[in-house]
Design a protein around this motif. Structure first.
Motif, PDB file in Angstrom:
ATOM      1  N   MET A   1     -31.538   0.169  -2.330  1.00 57.66           N
ATOM      2  CA  MET A   1     -31.952   0.342  -3.298  1.00 57.66           C
ATOM      3  C   MET A   1     -32.275   1.952  -4.028  1.00 57.66           C
ATOM      4  N   GLY A   2     -31.256   2.334  -3.005  1.00 57.28           N
ATOM      5  CA  GLY A   2     -30.875   3.722  -2.769  1.00 57.28           C
ATOM      6  C   GLY A   2     -31.567   4.202  -1.980  1.00 57.28           C
ATOM      7  N   ARG A   3     -31.096   5.780  -1.465  1.00 59.16           N
ATOM      8  CA  ARG A   3     -31.285   6.925  -0.205  1.00 59.16           C
ATOM      9  C   ARG A   3     -32.898   6.396  -0.232  1.00 59.16           C
ATOM     10  N   PRO A   4     -33.870   6.628   0.725  1.00 62.23           N
ATOM     11  CA  PRO A   4     -35.510   6.788   1.567  1.00 62.23           C
ATOM     12  C   PRO A   4     -35.781   7.825   0.320  1.00 62.23           C
ATOM     13  N   GLU A   5     -35.246   9.205  -0.061  1.00 61.26           N
ATOM     14  CA  GLU A   5     -35.579  10.191  -0.422  1.00 61.26           C
ATOM     15  C   GLU A   5     -35.767   9.670  -1.658  1.00 61.26           C
ATOM     16  N   THR A   6     -34.710   9.311  -2.532  1.00 60.91           N
ATOM     17  CA  THR A   6     -34.786   8.652  -4.026  1.00 60.91           C
ATOM     18  C   THR A   6     -35.861   7.624  -4.059  1.00 60.91           C
ATOM     19  N   ARG A   7     -35.643   7.110  -2.937  1.00 60.94           N
ATOM     20  CA  ARG A   7     -36.266   6.270  -3.596  1.00 60.94           C
ATOM     21  C   ARG A   7     -38.425   6.812  -3.204  1.00 60.94           C
ATOM     22  N   GLN A   8     -38.737   7.555  -2.008  1.00 65.36           N
ATOM     23  CA  GLN A   8     -39.990   8.678  -1.896  1.00 65.36           C
ATOM     24  C   GLN A   8     -40.212   8.835  -3.721  1.00 65.36           C
ATOM     25  N   ARG A   9     -39.454   9.358  -4.369  1.00 59.38           N
ATOM     26  CA  ARG A   9     -39.558  10.536  -4.923  1.00 59.38           C
ATOM     27  C   ARG A   9     -40.169   9.476  -6.223  1.00 59.38           C
ATOM     28  N   PHE A  10     -39.118   7.972  -6.607  1.00 60.64           N
ATOM     29  CA  PHE A  10     -39.545   7.205  -7.491  1.00 60.64           C
ATOM     30  C   PHE A  10     -41.164   6.987  -7.331  1.00 60.64           C
ATOM     31  N   GLU A  11     -41.523   6.144  -6.320  1.00 63.58           N
ATOM     32  CA  GLU A  11     -42.003   6.074  -6.182  1.00 63.58           C
ATOM     33  C   GLU A  11     -43.340   6.773  -5.984  1.00 63.58           C
ATOM     34  N   GLU A  12     -43.694   8.208  -5.838  1.00 61.93           N
ATOM     35  CA  GLU A  12     -44.409   8.711  -6.452  1.00 61.93           C
ATOM     36  C   GLU A  12     -44.945   9.403  -7.795  1.00 61.93           C
ATOM     37  N   ILE A  13     -43.636   8.881  -8.639  1.00 60.17           N
ATOM     38  CA  ILE A  13     -43.315   9.542  -9.844  1.00 60.17           C
ATOM     39  C   ILE A  13     -44.252   8.422 -10.018  1.00 60.17           C
ATOM     40  N   TYR A  14     -44.353   7.106  -9.955  1.00 66.40           N
ATOM     41  CA  TYR A  14     -44.069   5.192 -10.639  1.00 66.40           C
ATOM     42  C   TYR A  14     -45.597   5.932 -10.462  1.00 66.40           C
ATOM     43  N   LEU A  15     -46.729   6.636  -9.067  1.00 66.32           N
ATOM     44  CA  LEU A  15     -47.994   5.912  -8.504  1.00 66.32           C
ATOM     45  C   LEU A  15     -49.013   7.160  -8.973  1.00 66.32           C
ATOM     46  N   ALA A  16     -48.250   8.401  -9.500  1.00 65.32           N
ATOM     47  CA  ALA A  16     -48.716   9.413  -9.895  1.00 65.32           C
ATOM     48  C   ALA A  16     -48.994   9.380 -11.731  1.00 65.32           C
ATOM     49  N   TYR A  17     -47.953   8.430 -12.761  1.00 70.94           N
ATOM     50  CA  TYR A  17     -47.985   8.333 -13.680  1.00 70.94           C
ATOM     51  C   TYR A  17     -48.418   7.252 -13.987  1.00 70.94           C
ATOM     52  N   TYR A  18     -48.225   6.025 -13.269  1.00 72.60           N
ATOM     53  CA  TYR A  18     -48.306   4.275 -13.701  1.00 72.60           C
ATOM     54  C   TYR A  18     -49.031   4.767 -15.100  1.00 72.60           C
TER      55      TYR A  18
ATOM     56  N   LEU B   1     -43.518  -1.261 -20.150  1.00 73.45           N
ATOM     57  CA  LEU B   1     -43.624  -0.147 -19.012  1.00 73.45           C
ATOM     58  C   LEU B   1     -42.712  -0.384 -18.683  1.00 73.45           C
ATOM     59  N   ALA B   2     -41.954  -1.609 -18.205  1.00 77.02           N
ATOM     60  CA  ALA B   2     -40.864  -1.756 -16.846  1.00 77.02           C
ATOM     61  C   ALA B   2     -39.683  -1.273 -17.251  1.00 77.02           C
ATOM     62  N   GLU B   3     -39.958  -0.919 -18.984  1.00 79.27           N
ATOM     63  CA  GLU B   3     -38.496  -0.059 -19.556  1.00 79.27           C
ATOM     64  C   GLU B   3     -38.578   1.458 -19.296  1.00 79.27           C
ATOM     65  N   THR B   4     -40.045   1.528 -19.458  1.00 81.08           N
ATOM     66  CA  THR B   4     -39.677   3.168 -19.449  1.00 81.08           C
ATOM     67  C   THR B   4     -39.377   3.755 -18.227  1.00 81.08           C
ATOM     68  N   PHE B   5     -39.878   2.891 -17.045  1.00 85.09           N
ATOM     69  CA  PHE B   5     -39.938   3.264 -15.644  1.00 85.09           C
ATOM     70  C   PHE B   5     -38.422   2.751 -14.951  1.00 85.09           C
ATOM     71  N   ALA B   6     -37.631   2.304 -15.745  1.00 85.79           N
ATOM     72  CA  ALA B   6     -36.313   1.128 -15.736  1.00 85.79           C
ATOM     73  C   ALA B   6     -35.923   2.176 -15.636  1.00 85.79           C
ATOM     74  N   THR B   7     -35.886   2.744 -16.483  1.00 88.45           N
ATOM     75  CA  THR B   7     -35.127   4.379 -17.245  1.00 88.45           C
ATOM     76  C   THR B   7     -35.166   5.295 -16.412  1.00 88.45           C
ATOM     77  N   ALA B   8     -36.690   6.157 -15.756  1.00 82.19           N
ATOM     78  CA  ALA B   8     -37.046   6.745 -14.906  1.00 82.19           C
ATOM     79  C   ALA B   8     -35.880   6.576 -13.630  1.00 82.19           C
ATOM     80  N   TRP B   9     -35.906   5.508 -13.454  1.00 87.50           N
ATOM     81  CA  TRP B   9     -35.301   4.843 -12.170  1.00 87.50           C
ATOM     82  C   TRP B   9     -33.453   5.114 -12.359  1.00 87.50           C
ATOM     83  N   ARG B  10     -32.984   4.920 -13.261  1.00 92.07           N
ATOM     84  CA  ARG B  10     -31.722   5.004 -14.077  1.00 92.07           C
ATOM     85  C   ARG B  10     -31.258   6.345 -13.815  1.00 92.07           C
TER      86      ARG B  10
END
Length: 185
Positions: free
Chosen positions: A1-18, A39-48
């Motif tokens: 799923m990517g590097r740990p810092e990438t995953r961590q940043r995404f999780e922070e964004i997800y949790l903060a704005y979900y 919502l899923a498409e929005t966060f999938a775009t954010a991940w990409r």
């Protein structure tokens, strides 16, 4: 799923704005399912496009922009789908008017079809409703093409017998009557 810092940043964004994004999207959709999809498409775009997501509070606004575009795309898709359904419905109505038996005959065809056994109904449906050739029917049924042709011939004969008993002019409609059963059943 990517590097740990990438995953961590995404999780922070997800949790903060979900929650904020869900509320934004839910107010603009007709169902919970539509909201979940958007919502899923929005966060999938954010991940990409995680590298494009700005830091801090600007990330929330960026996500709102993505969600807005996702919702607009969904509306355009729904509009195109509705227009297509209307066009196809109109075409089918014109076809039914020109090719179909009267409703009384159509009811009789349905009744005659229901009187057949399941095997006859299946072979007739494969040939008439799905438009399969005898060879294709044979593949679906797991038999030889000759056996499929035989089954189809016998099923058509039995259907014709039931239609005659019901007073339907078999010569007038032929197999077209059976095709209509599948369309309107």
């Amino acid at each position: 799923m990517g590097r740990p810092e990438t995953r961590q940043r995404f999780e922070e964004i997800y949790l903060a704005y979900y929650a904020d994004l869900l509320a934004y999207i839910r107010r603009r959709t007709e169902s919970h399912e539509d909201a979940a999809d958007a919502l899923a498409e929005t966060f999938a775009t954010a991940w990409r496009r995680l590298a494009d997501v700005p830091d801090g509070h600007a990330a929330r606004l960026w996500l709102y922009g993505v969600a807005r575009r996702v919702l607009a795309n969904g509306r355009r898709t729904a509009t195109r789908r509705s227009a297509l359904v209307e066009r196809l419905g109109a075409q089918l109505a014109r076809w039914a008017e020109s090719a179909g038996p009267p409703d009384d005959d159509l009811d009789a065809v349905r009744a005659a079809f229901r009187l057949l056994d399941a095997d006859d109904r299946e072979v007739l449906a494969l040939a008439s409703w799905e438009g399969l050739t005898s060879e294709e029917v044979a593949t679906v049924l797991g038999c030889s093409p000759g056996a499929a042709r035989s089954r189809l011939h016998r099923a058509r004969r039995r259907l014709a017998r039931e239609l005659s008993r019901a007073g339907v002019d078999v010569a007038r409609y032929g197999v077209r009557a059976l095709a209509l059963v599948g369309r309107k059943a």
